[in-house]
Motif scaffolding. Structure first.
Motif, PDB file in Angstrom:
ATOM      1  N   ARG A   1       0.874  -1.172   0.000  1.00 41.85           N
ATOM      2  CA  ARG A   1       0.000   0.000   0.000  1.00 41.85           C
ATOM      3  C   ARG A   1       0.909   1.218   0.000  1.00 41.85           C
ATOM      4  NH1 ARG A   1      -3.183   0.372   4.877  1.00 41.85           N
ATOM      5  NH2 ARG A   1      -4.445   1.875   3.733  1.00 41.85           N
ATOM      6  N   VAL A   2       0.702   2.125  -0.972  1.00 34.58           N
ATOM      7  CA  VAL A   2       1.607   3.266  -1.100  1.00 34.58           C
ATOM      8  C   VAL A   2       0.886   4.466  -1.699  1.00 34.58           C
ATOM      9  CG1 VAL A   2       2.406   2.357  -3.320  1.00 34.58           C
ATOM     10  CG2 VAL A   2       3.778   4.077  -2.140  1.00 34.58           C
ATOM     11  N   ILE A   3       1.197   5.615  -1.156  1.00 30.53           N
ATOM     12  CA  ILE A   3       0.790   6.895  -1.726  1.00 30.53           C
ATOM     13  C   ILE A   3       2.078   7.690  -1.926  1.00 30.53           C
ATOM     14  CG2 ILE A   3      -0.501   9.029  -1.431  1.00 30.53           C
ATOM     15  CD1 ILE A   3      -2.310   6.663  -1.656  1.00 30.53           C
ATOM     16  N   ALA A   4       2.376   8.072  -3.173  1.00 31.36           N
ATOM     17  CA  ALA A   4       3.603   8.806  -3.473  1.00 31.36           C
ATOM     18  C   ALA A   4       3.260  10.079  -4.229  1.00 31.36           C
ATOM     19  CB  ALA A   4       4.555   7.946  -4.298  1.00 31.36           C
ATOM     20  N   GLU A   5       3.692  11.208  -3.700  1.00 30.91           N
ATOM     21  CA  GLU A   5       3.458  12.498  -4.335  1.00 30.91           C
ATOM     22  C   GLU A   5       4.785  13.194  -4.575  1.00 30.91           C
ATOM     23  OE1 GLU A   5      -0.637  14.159  -2.641  1.00 30.91           O
ATOM     24  OE2 GLU A   5       0.640  13.328  -1.056  1.00 30.91           O
ATOM     25  N   CYS A   6       4.825  14.012  -5.615  1.00 31.79           N
ATOM     26  CA  CYS A   6       6.087  14.608  -6.029  1.00 31.79           C
ATOM     27  C   CYS A   6       5.874  16.058  -6.436  1.00 31.79           C
ATOM     28  CB  CYS A   6       6.659  13.796  -7.197  1.00 31.79           C
ATOM     29  SG  CYS A   6       8.227  14.406  -7.852  1.00 31.79           S
TER      30      CYS A   6
ATOM     31  N   LYS B   1       7.263   8.073   5.225  1.00 34.73           N
ATOM     32  CA  LYS B   1       6.719   7.508   6.454  1.00 34.73           C
ATOM     33  C   LYS B   1       6.270   6.082   6.202  1.00 34.73           C
ATOM     34  CE  LYS B   1       3.274   8.171  10.106  1.00 34.73           C
ATOM     35  NZ  LYS B   1       2.167   9.019  10.611  1.00 34.73           N
ATOM     36  N   GLU B   2       6.824   5.152   6.958  1.00 37.99           N
ATOM     37  CA  GLU B   2       6.414   3.753   6.869  1.00 37.99           C
ATOM     38  C   GLU B   2       5.278   3.522   7.856  1.00 37.99           C
ATOM     39  OE1 GLU B   2       8.300  -0.758   6.868  1.00 37.99           O
ATOM     40  OE2 GLU B   2       9.563   0.967   7.358  1.00 37.99           O
ATOM     41  N   LEU B   3       4.158   3.097   7.338  1.00 39.07           N
ATOM     42  CA  LEU B   3       2.979   2.899   8.164  1.00 39.07           C
ATOM     43  C   LEU B   3       3.067   1.595   8.947  1.00 39.07           C
ATOM     44  CD1 LEU B   3       0.306   3.947   5.524  1.00 39.07           C
ATOM     45  CD2 LEU B   3       1.336   5.369   7.301  1.00 39.07           C
ATOM     46  N   THR B   4       2.322   1.502  10.026  1.00 39.31           N
ATOM     47  CA  THR B   4       2.290   0.279  10.831  1.00 39.31           C
ATOM     48  C   THR B   4       1.743  -0.869  10.001  1.00 39.31           C
ATOM     49  OG1 THR B   4       1.895   1.594  12.824  1.00 39.31           O
ATOM     50  CG2 THR B   4       1.421  -0.765  12.946  1.00 39.31           C
ATOM     51  N   SER B   5       2.436  -1.989  10.027  1.00 38.73           N
ATOM     52  CA  SER B   5       2.043  -3.133   9.207  1.00 38.73           C
ATOM     53  C   SER B   5       0.813  -3.826   9.778  1.00 38.73           C
ATOM     54  CB  SER B   5       3.198  -4.140   9.121  1.00 38.73           C
ATOM     55  OG  SER B   5       2.841  -5.231   8.313  1.00 38.73           O
ATOM     56  N   HIS B   6      -0.110  -4.196   8.874  1.00 39.14           N
ATOM     57  CA  HIS B   6      -1.308  -4.936   9.256  1.00 39.14           C
ATOM     58  C   HIS B   6      -1.440  -6.172   8.377  1.00 39.14           C
ATOM     59  CE1 HIS B   6      -2.231  -0.840  10.738  1.00 39.14           C
ATOM     60  NE2 HIS B   6      -2.863  -1.473  11.709  1.00 39.14           N
ATOM     61  N   SER B   7      -1.734  -7.282   8.974  1.00 36.89           N
ATOM     62  CA  SER B   7      -1.816  -8.545   8.225  1.00 36.89           C
ATOM     63  C   SER B   7      -2.980  -8.566   7.242  1.00 36.89           C
ATOM     64  CB  SER B   7      -1.936  -9.718   9.196  1.00 36.89           C
ATOM     65  OG  SER B   7      -3.106  -9.591   9.994  1.00 36.89           O
ATOM     66  N   TYR B   8      -4.012  -7.723   7.478  1.00 35.11           N
ATOM     67  CA  TYR B   8      -5.203  -7.793   6.621  1.00 35.11           C
ATOM     68  C   TYR B   8      -4.927  -7.346   5.189  1.00 35.11           C
ATOM     69  CZ  TYR B   8      -5.716  -2.721   7.161  1.00 35.11           C
ATOM     70  OH  TYR B   8      -5.500  -1.376   7.157  1.00 35.11           O
TER      71      TYR B   8
ATOM     72  N   PHE C   1       3.791   4.494   3.083  1.00 36.75           N
ATOM     73  CA  PHE C   1       3.682   3.147   2.528  1.00 36.75           C
ATOM     74  C   PHE C   1       3.645   2.088   3.618  1.00 36.75           C
ATOM     75  CE2 PHE C   1       8.167   4.085   2.966  1.00 36.75           C
ATOM     76  CZ  PHE C   1       8.717   2.899   3.453  1.00 36.75           C
ATOM     77  N   GLU C   2       3.093   0.959   3.244  1.00 37.88           N
ATOM     78  CA  GLU C   2       3.086  -0.254   4.058  1.00 37.88           C
ATOM     79  C   GLU C   2       3.458  -1.386   3.133  1.00 37.88           C
ATOM     80  OE1 GLU C   2      -0.078  -3.031   6.605  1.00 37.88           O
ATOM     81  OE2 GLU C   2      -0.691  -1.076   5.807  1.00 37.88           O
ATOM     82  N   SER C   3       4.665  -1.938   3.309  1.00 37.50           N
ATOM     83  CA  SER C   3       5.168  -2.911   2.339  1.00 37.50           C
ATOM     84  C   SER C   3       6.324  -3.706   2.917  1.00 37.50           C
ATOM     85  CB  SER C   3       5.629  -2.183   1.069  1.00 37.50           C
ATOM     86  OG  SER C   3       6.181  -3.082   0.141  1.00 37.50           O
ATOM     87  N   ASP C   4       6.516  -4.890   2.362  1.00 44.64           N
ATOM     88  CA  ASP C   4       7.696  -5.691   2.690  1.00 44.64           C
ATOM     89  C   ASP C   4       8.859  -5.356   1.756  1.00 44.64           C
ATOM     90  OD1 ASP C   4       6.244  -7.024   4.645  1.00 44.64           O
ATOM     91  OD2 ASP C   4       5.573  -8.595   3.263  1.00 44.64           O
ATOM     92  N   ALA C   5       8.606  -4.527   0.762  1.00 47.20           N
ATOM     93  CA  ALA C   5       9.625  -4.155  -0.217  1.00 47.20           C
ATOM     94  C   ALA C   5      10.452  -2.980   0.276  1.00 47.20           C
ATOM     95  CB  ALA C   5       8.968  -3.811  -1.549  1.00 47.20           C
TER      96      ALA C   5
END
Length: 402
Positions: free
Chosen positions: A40-45, A96-103, A58-62
């Motif tokens: 899950r990611v929101i990227a603005e430039c 900012k890395e968001l808190t990870s959620h399993s859902y 973002f929330e990601s394992d990458a």
């Protein structure tokens, strides 16, 4: 409702600062999804002279290198002037890395209908999709032609046919309509910037304009084989205005999501106003617009209307749109209410249903070079050139006619 009118739409090249921002944002989305399709990611430039600013949540394992990704895009677009280039521009990030959620790990392809119903949208938005029979891509003719000219403006630079052209440019096409159908081309405008190394004497503007007309305008209408072509009364403006020379972020700033009309229907139809680029597929304000376009295009392709606008309204916490509305502008072969019933019966406008139908989480890995960045310039809809764009399919026509 007007039947005779003139309408114009503009497009810009991939070097326009706003489009540069869109491409950087979507390149970041691609990078995340290629390595973790459940990201899950929101990227603005934002860009300006010698500087790029990236804000991302973002929330990601990458793990994604934002700075490297931005520099790659800037280099590929072609910026190498001292005022702005991939090597020396400053890049500032707010990440900012968001808190990870399993859902977030749900696989849309494996969800049952009952499980799809349990996945709500997390944004409130009203999105629009549109289609008409003015072009083979079921797009309004003004934006369709403006995109072709902008794409060609980029091509003559990349292929060094016109080596003095710089990455930043604009095109605009005005169409006269009779009885709500394109009648003739009223005007064509091309605004081209020049690179510093091959800056030309503007005293030779006549020669420059002839080169632009021959290599871009004439070429587009020859290749596209359009039924409606420029005539002796068509106004053609080719501008090498001095303040626009060089162009790009050193002249005017850019921002993600500021070219919504160019991304959609050139202003001929409504759009939500929400940015499409820089968002992963769980954002309904992005994928809902694709689903609405898919529905409208299939309606027109099925011959149920000559023009169709589909409106979907979503509320936070609900899976289904709270409102589905159809407008065919008096061109429907059946009533708008009947078409709405067909859409409610045969199309799944739920978030997880859209992701499942279009395989949106895996397209970044499937398409070479990434998928979403390719949408960031020359339109998110009507893309006949990309091959794999699932919301441009007309596979629902037999269902609608059945």
């Amino acid at each position: 409702m007007k039947k005779d009118f003139m309408f114009s739409s503009e497009s810009v090249t991939e070097g326009h600062p706003d489009k540069l921002c869109d491409q950087i944002s979507d390149a970041i989305v691609d990078k995340f999804l290629q390595r973790d399709p459940y990201s899950r990611v929101i990227a603005e430039c934002a860009v300006a002279t010698a500087i790029v600013f990236i804000a991302a949540r973002f929330e990601s394992d990458a793990v994604v290198d934002f700075t490297k990704t931005a520099r790659q895009v800037i280099k590929q677009v072609g910026y190498d002037e001292p005022d702005f280039n991939a090597k020396t521009c400053s890049i500032v990030t707010s990440v900012k890395e968001l808190t990870s959620h399993s859902y977030r790990y749900w696989d849309a392809k494996r969800l049952s209908d009952e499980e799809i119903e349990l996945i709500p949208v997390t944004d409130q938005v009203t999105v629009f999709g549109f289609a008409c029979n003015q072009t083979p891509a079921f797009m309004p003719l003004p934006i369709w032609l403006a995109h072709q000219l902008a794409r060609r403006l980029t091509a003559v630079r990349q292929e060094k046919i016109l080596p003095y052209i710089a990455p930043d440019g604009k095109t605009q096409v005005g169409i006269e309509y009779r009885d709500r159908q394109p009648y003739r081309i009223h005007s064509i405008s091309i605004l081209a910037s020049q690179n510093r190394q091959s800056q030309l004497d503007l005293a030779d503007e006549k020669i420059l304009r002839e080169e632009i007309k021959e290599t871009i305008i004439d070429s587009v209408f020859e290749v596209e084989n359009e039924e409606i072509k420029p005539d002796e009364k068509t106004r053609i403006l080719i501008d090498f205005d001095q303040p626009f020379t060089i162009g790009g972020p050193s002249v005017h700033s850019g921002l993600t999501g500021r070219k919504n009309a160019i991304d959609t229907y050139g202003g001929y139809s409504r759009h939500s106003g929400a940015a499409l680029s820089g968002k992963d597929p769980t954002r309904i304000d992005r994928v809902g617009a694709y689903a609405a376009r898919y529905a409208a295009k299939n309606i027109v392709a099925a011959g149920l209307a000559e023009e169709c606008e589909v409106q979907l309204a979503y509320s936070i916490g609900l899976a289904r749109p709270v409102s589905i509305q159809v407008e065919t502008f008096g061109t429907g072969k059946i009533s708008d209410e009947e078409i709405t019933v067909l859409l409610e019966r045969h199309f799944d406008f739920r978030l997880a249903g859209i992701i499942k139908k279009f395989n949106l989480r895996l397209l970044s890995a499937i398409v070479k070079g990434g998928f979403y960045r390719k949408l960031a310039v020359y339109g998110h809809v009507g893309r006949m050139d990309l091959g794999i764009v699932p919301w441009e399919e007309t596979d629902m026509v037999p269902v609608l006619l059945g």
